[in-house]
Design a protein around this motif. Structure first.
Motif, PDB file in Angstrom:
ATOM      1  N   LYS A  35     -40.024  10.872 -25.338  1.00 53.02           N
ATOM      2  CA  LYS A  35     -40.238  12.023 -26.226  1.00 53.02           C
ATOM      3  C   LYS A  35     -39.568  13.285 -25.706  1.00 53.02           C
ATOM      4  N   ALA A  36     -39.461  13.414 -24.382  1.00 56.85           N
ATOM      5  CA  ALA A  36     -38.813  14.583 -23.775  1.00 56.85           C
ATOM      6  C   ALA A  36     -37.293  14.430 -23.732  1.00 56.85           C
ATOM      7  N   GLY A  37     -36.797  13.220 -23.925  1.00 57.74           N
ATOM      8  CA  GLY A  37     -35.354  12.980 -23.872  1.00 57.74           C
ATOM      9  C   GLY A  37     -34.898  12.339 -22.573  1.00 57.74           C
ATOM     10  N   SER A  38     -35.722  12.389 -21.531  1.00 59.50           N
ATOM     11  CA  SER A  38     -35.453  11.724 -20.263  1.00 59.50           C
ATOM     12  C   SER A  38     -36.604  12.022 -19.310  1.00 59.50           C
ATOM     13  N   ALA A  39     -36.658  11.281 -18.210  1.00 61.95           N
ATOM     14  CA  ALA A  39     -37.687  11.535 -17.188  1.00 61.95           C
ATOM     15  C   ALA A  39     -37.487  12.926 -16.577  1.00 61.95           C
ATOM     16  N   LEU A  40     -36.237  13.309 -16.343  1.00 65.32           N
ATOM     17  CA  LEU A  40     -35.954  14.616 -15.764  1.00 65.32           C
ATOM     18  C   LEU A  40     -36.421  15.735 -16.688  1.00 65.32           C
ATOM     19  N   SER A  47     -36.214  13.347 -27.395  1.00 59.97           N
ATOM     20  CA  SER A  47     -35.922  12.896 -28.743  1.00 59.97           C
ATOM     21  C   SER A  47     -36.799  13.641 -29.732  1.00 59.97           C
ATOM     22  N   SER A  48     -36.540  14.883 -29.901  1.00 63.97           N
ATOM     23  CA  SER A  48     -37.337  15.647 -30.849  1.00 63.97           C
ATOM     24  C   SER A  48     -36.984  15.222 -32.261  1.00 63.97           C
ATOM     25  N   GLY A  49     -37.897  15.394 -33.176  1.00 61.81           N
ATOM     26  CA  GLY A  49     -37.652  15.034 -34.557  1.00 61.81           C
ATOM     27  C   GLY A  49     -37.709  13.548 -34.817  1.00 61.81           C
ATOM     28  N   ILE A  50     -38.530  12.822 -34.075  1.00 59.87           N
ATOM     29  CA  ILE A  50     -38.659  11.382 -34.282  1.00 59.87           C
ATOM     30  C   ILE A  50     -39.271  11.127 -35.649  1.00 59.87           C
ATOM     31  N   ASN A  51     -38.639  10.286 -36.422  1.00 53.75           N
ATOM     32  CA  ASN A  51     -39.123   9.934 -37.758  1.00 53.75           C
ATOM     33  C   ASN A  51     -39.684   8.523 -37.760  1.00 53.75           C
ATOM     34  N   THR A  73     -35.908  -0.172 -16.598  1.00 52.92           N
ATOM     35  CA  THR A  73     -36.573   1.060 -16.153  1.00 52.92           C
ATOM     36  C   THR A  73     -35.597   2.225 -16.128  1.00 52.92           C
ATOM     37  N   ASN A  74     -34.376   1.982 -15.667  1.00 49.70           N
ATOM     38  CA  ASN A  74     -33.382   3.054 -15.643  1.00 49.70           C
ATOM     39  C   ASN A  74     -33.043   3.547 -17.044  1.00 49.70           C
ATOM     40  N   LEU A  75     -32.999   2.652 -18.024  1.00 49.04           N
ATOM     41  CA  LEU A  75     -32.774   3.085 -19.410  1.00 49.04           C
ATOM     42  C   LEU A  75     -33.910   3.993 -19.868  1.00 49.04           C
ATOM     43  N   LYS A  76     -35.142   3.634 -19.542  1.00 50.79           N
ATOM     44  CA  LYS A  76     -36.292   4.475 -19.907  1.00 50.79           C
ATOM     45  C   LYS A  76     -36.164   5.866 -19.290  1.00 50.79           C
ATOM     46  N   LYS A  77     -35.769   5.921 -18.029  1.00 47.74           N
ATOM     47  CA  LYS A  77     -35.621   7.209 -17.348  1.00 47.74           C
ATOM     48  C   LYS A  77     -34.584   8.086 -18.027  1.00 47.74           C
ATOM     49  N   GLN A  78     -33.605   7.471 -18.690  1.00 45.51           N
ATOM     50  CA  GLN A  78     -32.564   8.217 -19.390  1.00 45.51           C
ATOM     51  C   GLN A  78     -32.950   8.576 -20.823  1.00 45.51           C
TER      52      GLN A  78
END
Length: 131
Positions: free
Chosen positions: A121-126, A1-5, A51-56
């Motif tokens: 912040k990266a958009g996902s765990a992967l 999620s780049s560009g977090i405001n 937890t699965n939502l966080k990973k996504q």
């Protein structure tokens, strides 16, 4: 999620108690993400689904005051405030702008730890693992 405001407009999913019950598979968390979702705001989550939502790379958030659920109206613009200083144990704020222009703000809780905030912040765990 780049560009977090600090004020981040989005179209979240809003749900009631034990959201995601019986949906522990990864696909149940992939679907809201692929539909353009960024956050799920509920009264409570089924543990594995949260937890699965966080990973996504999603934001699973809960109403600090369950009564705030009733403030959400069809057509609301939803902003999540406080993401620039997103930290474990620090609630975020939801700002609703209703179709008539009136607003409501309330606290949202989360259970993210530092590692999971990195996933978001990266958009996902992967994505975080690939960095």
């Amino acid at each position: 999620s780049s560009g977090i405001n600090a004020e981040w407009p989005l179209r979240p999913g809003v749900g009631d108690e034990n959201y995601g019950e019986g949906s522990s598979r990864e696909h149940a968390a992939l679907e809201p993400r692929h539909l353009g979702g960024k956050a799920i705001i509920v009264r409570s989550f089924a543990r594995i689904h949260e937890t699965n939502l966080k990973k996504q790379g999603m934001l699973p958030l809960t109403f600090a005051d369950h009564a705030d659920y009733d403030k959400v109206q069809p057509g609301d613009k939803v902003s999540i405030l406080g993401l620039t200083s997103f930290a474990p144990g620090v609630p975020l704020t939801c700002k609703l702008t209703h179709p008539d222009g009136s607003t409501d703000e309330f606290s949202l809780n989360h259970t993210f730890n530092d590692n999971q905030i990195g996933w978001f912040k990266a958009g996902s765990a992967l994505n975080a693992m690939a960095q």
